[in-house]
Design an enzyme around this catalytic site. Structure first.
Site, PDB file in Angstrom:
ATOM      1  N   SER A  22       0.802  -1.212   0.000  1.00  0.00           N
ATOM      2  CA  SER A  22       0.000   0.000   0.000  1.00  0.00           C
ATOM      3  C   SER A  22       0.843   1.275   0.000  1.00  0.00           C
ATOM      4  O   SER A  22       1.857   1.380   0.695  1.00  0.00           O
ATOM      5  CB  SER A  22      -0.922   0.016   1.218  1.00  0.00           C
ATOM      6  N   SER A  24      -0.773   4.079   0.830  1.00  0.00           N
ATOM      7  CA  SER A  24      -1.545   4.962   1.703  1.00  0.00           C
ATOM      8  C   SER A  24      -0.735   5.549   2.853  1.00  0.00           C
ATOM      9  O   SER A  24      -0.912   6.732   3.192  1.00  0.00           O
ATOM     10  CB  SER A  24      -2.767   4.218   2.241  1.00  0.00           C
ATOM     11  N   LYS A  73     -14.122  -4.617   2.123  1.00  0.00           N
ATOM     12  CA  LYS A  73     -15.026  -3.491   1.863  1.00  0.00           C
ATOM     13  C   LYS A  73     -16.498  -3.831   2.044  1.00  0.00           C
ATOM     14  O   LYS A  73     -17.293  -2.962   2.414  1.00  0.00           O
ATOM     15  CB  LYS A  73     -14.776  -2.933   0.463  1.00  0.00           C
ATOM     16  N   ASN A  94     -14.951   1.871   2.267  1.00  0.00           N
ATOM     17  CA  ASN A  94     -13.492   1.903   2.215  1.00  0.00           C
ATOM     18  C   ASN A  94     -12.901   2.797   3.300  1.00  0.00           C
ATOM     19  O   ASN A  94     -11.684   2.842   3.466  1.00  0.00           O
ATOM     20  CB  ASN A  94     -12.994   2.372   0.841  1.00  0.00           C
ATOM     21  N   ASP A 109     -14.234   5.916  -2.295  1.00  0.00           N
ATOM     22  CA  ASP A 109     -13.796   5.394  -3.588  1.00  0.00           C
ATOM     23  C   ASP A 109     -14.606   6.009  -4.723  1.00  0.00           C
ATOM     24  O   ASP A 109     -14.055   6.388  -5.770  1.00  0.00           O
ATOM     25  CB  ASP A 109     -13.963   3.874  -3.644  1.00  0.00           C
ATOM     26  N   GLY A 138     -15.299  -6.533 -12.887  1.00  0.00           N
ATOM     27  CA  GLY A 138     -15.261  -6.882 -11.482  1.00  0.00           C
ATOM     28  C   GLY A 138     -16.630  -6.731 -10.859  1.00  0.00           C
ATOM     29  O   GLY A 138     -17.533  -6.099 -11.426  1.00  0.00           O
ATOM     30  N   GLY A 141     -16.103  -4.793  -3.987  1.00  0.00           N
ATOM     31  CA  GLY A 141     -16.347  -3.479  -3.397  1.00  0.00           C
ATOM     32  C   GLY A 141     -15.955  -2.332  -4.300  1.00  0.00           C
ATOM     33  O   GLY A 141     -16.674  -1.331  -4.397  1.00  0.00           O
ATOM     34  N   ALA A 142     -14.808  -2.435  -4.983  1.00  0.00           N
ATOM     35  CA  ALA A 142     -14.387  -1.362  -5.879  1.00  0.00           C
ATOM     36  C   ALA A 142     -15.323  -1.251  -7.068  1.00  0.00           C
ATOM     37  O   ALA A 142     -15.630  -0.145  -7.551  1.00  0.00           O
ATOM     38  CB  ALA A 142     -12.956  -1.600  -6.348  1.00  0.00           C
ATOM     39  N   TYR A 236      -2.690   0.226  -9.765  1.00  0.00           N
ATOM     40  CA  TYR A 236      -1.628   1.210  -9.963  1.00  0.00           C
ATOM     41  C   TYR A 236      -0.236   0.602  -9.791  1.00  0.00           C
ATOM     42  O   TYR A 236       0.769   1.311  -9.841  1.00  0.00           O
ATOM     43  CB  TYR A 236      -1.801   2.398  -9.010  1.00  0.00           C
ATOM     44  N   GLY A 257      -4.740   3.896 -11.643  1.00  0.00           N
ATOM     45  CA  GLY A 257      -5.595   4.346 -10.561  1.00  0.00           C
ATOM     46  C   GLY A 257      -4.983   5.309  -9.571  1.00  0.00           C
ATOM     47  O   GLY A 257      -5.585   5.559  -8.518  1.00  0.00           O
TER      48      GLY A 257
END
Length: 296
Positions: A22, A24, A73, A94, A109, A138, A141-142, A236, A257
């Site tokens: 990640s 983040s 998620k 998220n 998101d 997909g 959750g995304a 990404y 992304g």
């Protein structure tokens, strides 16, 4: 929210499995610094069986909340006290916000994706018969966030493709309610999609993550898309996926992304702290040498 440097730090987390990849922590560490707040952000690997306990731990004093990524998620919903309207409509969370012992589920998101698309000139609304349609790859959750953007914010029909059609059908049917007139969500196999009408193709699956040779659309001819179509890959890492390479080779625009990642992080940080840090702070953290190295 303001704090003195000597105060105990406020804490935020990412719960995911895996979590080591990640970006983040880099973004939120930079945001705390930019906002003048004494805070920390930690990415934690949380297996599915440990999620309830991890969420319960967010109720401690000094904890702002957490981001959730795969596979949490949707699984987190029963363990939260309330959901925002967007999170309830999407059916996925998220961002978890802690306030005085209560946990609120939010979904940044969707708005993060929408703002990234706006920056790319692909976020305009309009009649679904003239503005083109959206295809989402997909059904997790995304993907739920991407379908929400397509139907609610872009006001366009959306075709949902998934390895397991039943999951795509379930997601599509969640939008087939009498009080939701207008754009439609439809489960489809690749052969059923009117590709000549698809002006936005979003990969909301994990296909291609840390797998440069993998694609969610093998043997697909991207020239079937209109000349101005955008292929947006939420993945990404690597920075250019096979999906993107093949789209660009066919003369179609393709983006990863990172824009969505930065915007959803900005919105989550604002929900936790009240500080509206410019998205450039988050993007700069992603473009630092260490951030670029993590992108592969």
């Amino acid at each position: 929210m303001t704090e003195l440097e000597g105060d105990p730090p406020t804490r935020a987390f990412l719960f995911a499995d895996p979590a080591a990849h990640s970006l983040s922590p880099r973004m939120h560490t930079a945001a705390f610094r930019a906002a003048g707040l004494h805070g920390t952000y930690e990415a934690r690997r949380v297996p599915a069986a440990e999620l309830p306990a991890a969420l319960a731990g967010l109720r401690q004093p000094g904890v702002l909340g957490a981001n959730l990524s795969l596979p949490h998620k949707e699984a987190a919903l029963p363990w939260l006290d309330e959901l925002t309207p967007a999170a309830r409509a999407i059916g996925a969370v998220n961002t978890v916000i802690h306030r005085q012992g209560r946990l609120t589920g939010e979904n940044t998101d969707a708005q993060g994706l929408f703002e990234a698309l706006l920056e790319l000139g692909a976020g305009g609304t309009g009649d679904r018969n003239t503005g083109g349609a959206v295809a989402v790859l997909g059904a997790g959750g995304a993907a739920r966030a991407a379908v929400y953007v397509a139907v609610t914010l872009l006001e366009r029909d959306v075709y949902i493709l998934n390895r397991t059609r039943a999951r795509a059908q379930e997601l599509a049917e969640s939008w087939a309610a009498p009080d939701r007139p207008g754009p439609r969500a439809l489960a489809a196999d690749p052969g059923e999609v009117p590709w000549e009408q698809i002006r936005l193709l979003v990969n909301a699956s994990s296909a291609g993550l840390d797998a440069p040779g993998q694609t969610p659309l093998p043997d697909f001819g991207f020239t079937r898309l209109p000349a101005g179509a955008l292929v947006y890959d939420m993945v990404y890492k690597p920075a250019e996926t096979r999906l993107m390479r093949e789209a660009r080779a066919a003369g179609r625009r393709a983006e990863n992304g990172l824009g969505m990642l930065a915007h959803q992080a900005r919105l989550a940080f604002r929900a936790w702290t009240g500080a509206d840090v410019p998205v450039g702070v988050f993007l700069d953290a992603l473009s630092s040498p260490a951030g670029r190295e993590q992108q592969g």
